[in-house]
Design a protein around this motif. Structure first.
Motif, PDB file in Angstrom:
ATOM      1  N   VAL A  89     -33.521 -32.536 -27.959  1.00 48.26           N
ATOM      2  CA  VAL A  89     -32.407 -33.452 -27.697  1.00 48.26           C
ATOM      3  C   VAL A  89     -31.196 -32.887 -28.433  1.00 48.26           C
ATOM      4  O   VAL A  89     -31.270 -32.589 -29.633  1.00 48.26           O
ATOM      5  N   HIS A  90     -30.115 -32.725 -27.720  1.00 46.10           N
ATOM      6  CA  HIS A  90     -28.937 -32.128 -28.331  1.00 46.10           C
ATOM      7  C   HIS A  90     -28.309 -33.097 -29.339  1.00 46.10           C
ATOM      8  O   HIS A  90     -28.395 -34.319 -29.196  1.00 46.10           O
ATOM      9  N   SER A  91     -27.685 -32.481 -30.316  1.00 44.69           N
ATOM     10  CA  SER A  91     -27.056 -33.221 -31.402  1.00 44.69           C
ATOM     11  C   SER A  91     -26.134 -34.355 -30.915  1.00 44.69           C
ATOM     12  O   SER A  91     -26.215 -35.507 -31.381  1.00 44.69           O
ATOM     13  N   GLU A  92     -25.268 -34.038 -29.969  1.00 46.16           N
ATOM     14  CA  GLU A  92     -24.275 -35.014 -29.509  1.00 46.16           C
ATOM     15  C   GLU A  92     -24.949 -36.176 -28.785  1.00 46.16           C
ATOM     16  O   GLU A  92     -24.573 -37.340 -28.969  1.00 46.16           O
ATOM     17  N   LEU A  93     -25.957 -35.839 -27.955  1.00 45.17           N
ATOM     18  CA  LEU A  93     -26.654 -36.912 -27.242  1.00 45.17           C
ATOM     19  C   LEU A  93     -27.401 -37.795 -28.236  1.00 45.17           C
ATOM     20  O   LEU A  93     -27.401 -39.024 -28.124  1.00 45.17           O
ATOM     21  N   PRO A 144     -19.769 -28.517 -27.365  1.00 41.26           N
ATOM     22  CA  PRO A 144     -20.771 -29.221 -26.559  1.00 41.26           C
ATOM     23  C   PRO A 144     -21.057 -28.535 -25.221  1.00 41.26           C
ATOM     24  O   PRO A 144     -20.142 -28.055 -24.544  1.00 41.26           O
ATOM     25  N   CYS A 145     -22.311 -28.519 -24.851  1.00 39.44           N
ATOM     26  CA  CYS A 145     -22.730 -27.962 -23.558  1.00 39.44           C
ATOM     27  C   CYS A 145     -22.305 -28.914 -22.427  1.00 39.44           C
ATOM     28  O   CYS A 145     -21.796 -30.011 -22.673  1.00 39.44           O
ATOM     29  N   ASN A 146     -22.556 -28.512 -21.200  1.00 42.24           N
ATOM     30  CA  ASN A 146     -22.143 -29.341 -20.054  1.00 42.24           C
ATOM     31  C   ASN A 146     -22.848 -30.690 -20.028  1.00 42.24           C
ATOM     32  O   ASN A 146     -22.243 -31.708 -19.670  1.00 42.24           O
ATOM     33  N   GLU A 147     -24.119 -30.726 -20.449  1.00 44.32           N
ATOM     34  CA  GLU A 147     -24.832 -32.006 -20.426  1.00 44.32           C
ATOM     35  C   GLU A 147     -24.275 -32.948 -21.496  1.00 44.32           C
ATOM     36  O   GLU A 147     -24.112 -34.147 -21.260  1.00 44.32           O
ATOM     37  N   CYS A 148     -23.984 -32.400 -22.662  1.00 44.67           N
ATOM     38  CA  CYS A 148     -23.395 -33.238 -23.714  1.00 44.67           C
ATOM     39  C   CYS A 148     -21.985 -33.667 -23.318  1.00 44.67           C
ATOM     40  O   CYS A 148     -21.564 -34.791 -23.631  1.00 44.67           O
ATOM     41  N   ALA A 149     -21.261 -32.782 -22.635  1.00 42.69           N
ATOM     42  CA  ALA A 149     -19.915 -33.148 -22.181  1.00 42.69           C
ATOM     43  C   ALA A 149     -19.978 -34.367 -21.262  1.00 42.69           C
ATOM     44  O   ALA A 149     -19.154 -35.284 -21.368  1.00 42.69           O
TER      45      ALA A 149
HETATM   46 ZN   LIG Z   1     -25.605 -30.233 -25.299  1.00 44.20          ZN
END
Ligand SMILES: [Zn+2]
Ligand SMILES: O=c1ccn([C@H]2C[C@H](O)[C@@H](COP(=O)(O)O)O2)c(=O)[nH]1
Length: 162
Positions: free
Chosen positions: A79-83, A105-110
């Protein structure tokens, strides 16, 4: 000796420092990402780092970047940090908030940042800037009116004895 201290942390140093400290909780051997979500009036709302979902043991799941089987890499599980920070927030709305994050942030976190109503991203490292993921991330943030700018490193060292 009543003069106020002059070498106190700036807001940016404080929040990016907390983001970096949060990243130190990550078990990822290659890239540790930490973030800190802050209200417009500089109150900390949430924090996160990249890690496995609750109930998934750090010792049982892979941390590899590559492998013949994608199921043996971290990418399908972490799970990414931002999510994590967005999902960890229990207080309601993040509309208008800022996020300090150690990696762009990656595209999913964006997508999650935009949908949560976060309006500003302050990032440190942009090591994946040439990837489709980050290019897409910037494109979406531009369209959605999410501002992003790189943290200005001050070179200050913060020593904490734990
Ligand atoms: Zn991400
Ligand atoms: O927006 C992001 C992008 C990546 N991460 C996490 C996901 C992984 O655990 C690492 C990236 O590992 P690499 O070995 O550098 O590919 O970073 C994140 O939390 N947020």
């Amino acid at each position: 000796m009543n003069a106020k201290r002059k070498d106190y942390l700036s807001w940016d140093e404080y929040f990016m420092g907390i983001a970096m400290l949060s990243g130190m909780r990550s078990k990822d051997p290659n890239t540790q990402v930490g973030c800190c979500i802050v209200s417009q009036d500089n109150k900390i709302l949430s924090m996160g780092y990249n890690g496995l979902p609750n109930g998934c043991s750090d010792d049982e799941y892979p941390w590899a970047r590559e492998g013949d089987d994608p199921l043996e890499t971290k990418y399908v599980y972490a799970v990414h940090s931002e999510l994590n920070a967005i999902l960890n927030y229990g207080g309601g709305s993040l509309k208008g908030a800022k996020i300090y994050v150690s990696l762009f942030p990656c595209n999913e976190c964006a997508k999650a940042i935009i949908q949560a109503g976060i309006k500003e991203v302050i990032y440190d490292c942009d090591k994946y800037e040439d990837t489709a993921s980050v290019i897409a991330s910037k494109r979406m943030m531009d369209s959605a009116g999410v501002r992003y700018y790189q943290y200005h490193r001050t070179g200050r060292e913060v020593k904490i004895k734990l």
